[in-house]
Design a protein around this motif. Structure first.
Motif, mmCIF file in Angstrom:
data_model
loop_
_atom_site.group_PDB
_atom_site.id
_atom_site.type_symbol
_atom_site.label_atom_id
_atom_site.label_comp_id
_atom_site.label_asym_id
_atom_site.label_seq_id
_atom_site.Cartn_x
_atom_site.Cartn_y
_atom_site.Cartn_z
ATOM 1 N N GLU A 113 -0.993 1.717 -12.179
ATOM 2 C CA GLU A 113 -1.551 0.535 -11.528
ATOM 3 C C GLU A 113 -0.718 0.085 -10.336
ATOM 4 O O GLU A 113 -1.242 -0.470 -9.382
ATOM 5 C CB GLU A 113 -1.664 -0.608 -12.545
ATOM 6 N N TYR A 114 0.587 0.341 -10.359
ATOM 7 C CA TYR A 114 1.468 -0.154 -9.306
ATOM 8 C C TYR A 114 2.192 1.013 -8.639
ATOM 9 O O TYR A 114 3.402 1.159 -8.749
ATOM 10 C CB TYR A 114 2.478 -1.154 -9.877
ATOM 11 N N TYR B 264 -0.190 0.504 -4.562
ATOM 12 C CA TYR B 264 0.201 -0.909 -4.495
ATOM 13 C C TYR B 264 1.042 -1.221 -3.256
ATOM 14 O O TYR B 264 0.977 -2.311 -2.711
ATOM 15 C CB TYR B 264 0.991 -1.259 -5.761
ATOM 16 N N ASN C 190 -5.951 -2.191 -4.372
ATOM 17 C CA ASN C 190 -4.872 -2.862 -5.091
ATOM 18 C C ASN C 190 -3.675 -3.156 -4.188
ATOM 19 O O ASN C 190 -2.699 -3.759 -4.631
ATOM 20 C CB ASN C 190 -4.427 -1.978 -6.268
ATOM 21 N N SER D 13 6.575 -5.962 -5.635
ATOM 22 C CA SER D 13 6.921 -4.714 -6.324
ATOM 23 C C SER D 13 6.663 -4.832 -7.813
ATOM 24 O O SER D 13 6.613 -5.911 -8.382
ATOM 25 C CB SER D 13 8.386 -4.374 -6.081
ATOM 26 N N ARG D 14 6.518 -3.674 -8.409
ATOM 27 C CA ARG D 14 6.363 -3.596 -9.853
ATOM 28 C C ARG D 14 7.164 -2.394 -10.344
ATOM 29 O O ARG D 14 7.482 -1.489 -9.579
ATOM 30 C CB ARG D 14 4.895 -3.430 -10.250
#
Length: 669
Positions: A230-231, A253, A279, A441-442
């Protein structure tokens, strides 16, 4: 005592031991050698060499000595700890080469040695039997990874980081064998190759790929298969990639393609993306060769928080779909060919906006008043080198979080608003950092640090990590008139005040000394008059000053600060005193007239002396000859007697014979 010998874990992190690692290992040896499984001494001010004694702890599973002052090499005896799974020696002063014995640690899962001074070559032998290795971080060491292009590692990594080591020039082909890799950092590793087409497809787990600061070239493959996580984040900045922008997955991302040679339109990149919303939170396309109009396809990119489009050749107006970027915190459009009027309907929804950089374009009209109401969190406003006109609206004073205001080189007029003292961040010295970065950020990604370029101390300077400490007002190159408002001196935390090339008059505010943090002042090329305030000499941090070409007069205030500047800081005025050469009289006026009078008196003195010498020489040249030469003396007096007789005759007879008579007397002598 028997219980102490059965200890399996020693965790004394954060304690100020201030002892050598050798002493600590000695105190833990003995009965603990056969039981200790965890030794953690992070942030404990430990120093000295990590000696061979570490090899005594046969049962050790985890060793964490990070954030200390340990020096010397990693001992080869570390490779004898067959149970060892986790080693962290980061942020120390460890040097010399990496022992090949580490390659025998079959149970080793994590090896972190970044931020040291380890040098030499890392070869296949260092990984010979490390079949369990999952995390390897060795960045920021002068290491060289030297393995064969056909090498197949015995491990399956999840994280590989050798940033700022040497891997190049060829892209490491062994990476393709890593099917579980999620983080790959190869930044600043001297790679100078074409990016292989499989690079974004080899691992379905990859979510962070950093290849920045290399010399990679060719085209960037599409990133449509990147980002099952996802990130996901991709950083290919500071390379030599060319061609059009790649297509990206909706899962990406963070994407940084800045400082490359990418060209063409941005339309396909934006408008040909997947149908689902993107995203993307951070998109950096700065410092490329992109051109054309900004397309009206931004509605699918509404999650963007940081957008860098600066230093390209984009033209036209800002499209209406820009208004859908409601989460935008940082917008950089500097140095393009964008034009038009900043529409309230497009940008009024930017309630989270912290940075707005519009400099170096062709935006016109008045400075929008809505800037002072909608983006109430705005800290950085740069709109220099545009075509804005009219006055500076008082509404801007509502931006009490503002740190940087740059409206330079426009067509602004009228006085500077007195309400600038409402910029409270510029007035209060902060006890703690506000931070100038965005948490876009992730996972293992770092926060996105803000960067900005502006004129300070007479030259352009780019700030990034220290930007949060900068407070600047730059209104240079306009047609602003009136006085410099006294209220501006309340901004005691201001770093730079730039007001040159305007029509400002009146005196420099007498309380300018209250601006204690000022490092740069430029008031040049205005119509300022009066004296330089004495308080200016108390600005202890002042390192740049330009007051040239005004109507200032009087004595330059004395003090170590102002006298340290070059005379060019004061030229074009009626000032006197150091560092200028003219001296000052008691009333502070330049003593040029007095100096000229002294020079005239000096010349007249030499004139009179010369005249006296000439008289003496002439007098004694004639009279001295008559006194000391008897023959000349008799002839001279006979000549005078003859002249007397002939004058009498000439007065009775005709005067026309006078000249002949004189000649006759002279010839008879």
């Amino acid at each position: 005592m028997a219980q102490l010998c059965q200890l399996k874990e020693i965790d004394l992190s954060g304690n100020t031991w201030n002892r050598s690692i050798s002493q600590i290992l000695d105190s833990c040896s003995g009965c603990l050698s056969d039981s200790l499984q965890l030794l953690r001494l992070t942030d404990s001010q430990i120093y000295g060499h990590l000696t061979y004694k570490i090899g005594q702890f046969k049962t050790l599973i985890s060793l964490d000595l990070s954030n200390n002052s340990i020096s010397g090499p990693i001992p080869a005896s570390l490779g004898n700890l067959s149970s060892l799974r986790d080693v962290s020696l980061v942020y120390n002063h460890i040097s010399e080469t990496l022992p090949e014995s580490l390659g025998q640690l079959v149970n080793l899962e994590r090896l972190e040695i970044y931020k040291n001074q380890i040098e030499g070559i890392v070869s296949e032998a260092h990984f010979a039997n490390t079949t369990s290795l999952r995390f390897f971080r060795a960045s920021d060491n002068p290491l060289t990874l030297k393995v064969g292009q056909d090498w197949v590692p015995p491990f399956q990594l999840e994280l590989f980081d050798m940033g700022s080591c040497h891997l190049g020039p060829k892209f490491p082909m062994w990476v393709r064998s890593q099917k579980s890799l999620s983080v790959l950092v190869l930044s600043n590793t001297s790679l100078a190759d074409v990016l292989p087409p499989w690079v974004f497809n080899f691992s379905s787990e990859l979510f962070y790929f950093d290849l920045s600061q290399n010399q990679m070239h060719g085209r960037i493959p599409n990133l449509t298969n990147m980002g099952t996580q996802e990130y996901s984040a991709v950083d290919l900045s500071q390379n030599h990639f060319e061609g059009p922008l790649p297509l990206v997955s909706s899962k990406v991302y963070k994407l940084d393609l800045s400082d490359n040679l990418l060209s063409g339109s941005i339309s396909q990149f934006l408008c040909s993306s997947p149908s689902e919303p993107m995203n993307m939170a951070a998109l950096d396309l700065a410092k490329n060769r992109l051109s054309g109009k900004l397309p009206n396809c931004w509605s699918k990119w509404k999650n963007i928080q940081v957008l860098y489009l600066n230093y390209n050749s984009f033209g036209g107006v800002i499209p209406s779909s820009f208004g859908s970027l409601i989460f935008l915190q940082s917008l950089h459009l500097r140095s393009n060919n964008l034009s038009g009027i900043l529409s309230l309907s497009v940008l009024q929804n930017y309630i989270n906006l912290v940075t707005l950089d519009l400099s170096g374009n062709k935006f016109g009209g008045n400075v929008p008043t809505w800037l002072g109401t909608s983006p109430s969190m705005l800290r950085f406003l740069s709109a220099g080198f545009n075509e804005f006109h009219g006055h500076i609206p008082d509404e801007l004073c509502a931006l009490n979080s503002l740190q940087i205001l740059d409206l330079s080189n426009n067509n602004l007029s009228d006085p500077i608003p007195k309400c600038f003292n409402n910029f409270s961040i510029m007035a209060i010295k902060r006890a703690e950092s506000l931070g100038f970065w965005y948490d876009v950020s992730r996972g293992s990604n770092a926060p996105y640090v803000e960067a900005a370029l502006f004129l300070i101390k007479g030259k352009p300077i780019e700030y990034n990590k220290t930007l949060e400490l900068v407070n600047i007002i730059d209104l240079s190159g306009n047609s602003l008139s009136g006085h410099i408002p006294l209220e501006i001196t309340n901004l005691s935390n201001l770093l730079s005040l730039n007001l040159p090339d305007n029509l400002l008059d009146g005196e420099i505010p007498v309380k300018i000394g209250n601006m204690r943090e000022l490092e740069s002042i430029d008031f040049s090329k205005n119509k300022l008059s009066g004296e330089i305030p004495q308080s200016m000499s108390s600005l202890n941090f002042l390192s740049y000053l330009n007051l040239s070409y005004n109507n200032l007069s009087g004595k330059i205030p004395t003090g170590t600060q102002l006298q340290s500047f070059n005379s060019s800081s004061f030229v074009g005025n009626k000032l006197c005193g150091p560092p200028l050469t003219p001296n000052c009289s008691t009333n502070g006026e330049v003593t040029v007239v007095e100096k000229n009078r002294k020079e005239d008196d000096h010349e007249m003195s030499w004139f009179y002396i010369g005249m006296a010498v000439g008289f003496i020489v002439g007098f004694w040249g004639v009279c001295g000859s008559l006194i000391f030469n008897r023959t000349w003396r008799h002839s001279y007096f006979r000549f005078l007697d003859c002249i007397k007789d002939q004058l009498y005759v000439a007065s009775v007879l005709k005067l026309r014979w006078f000249r002949e008579t004189i000649t006759s007397c002279y010839n008879n002598q």
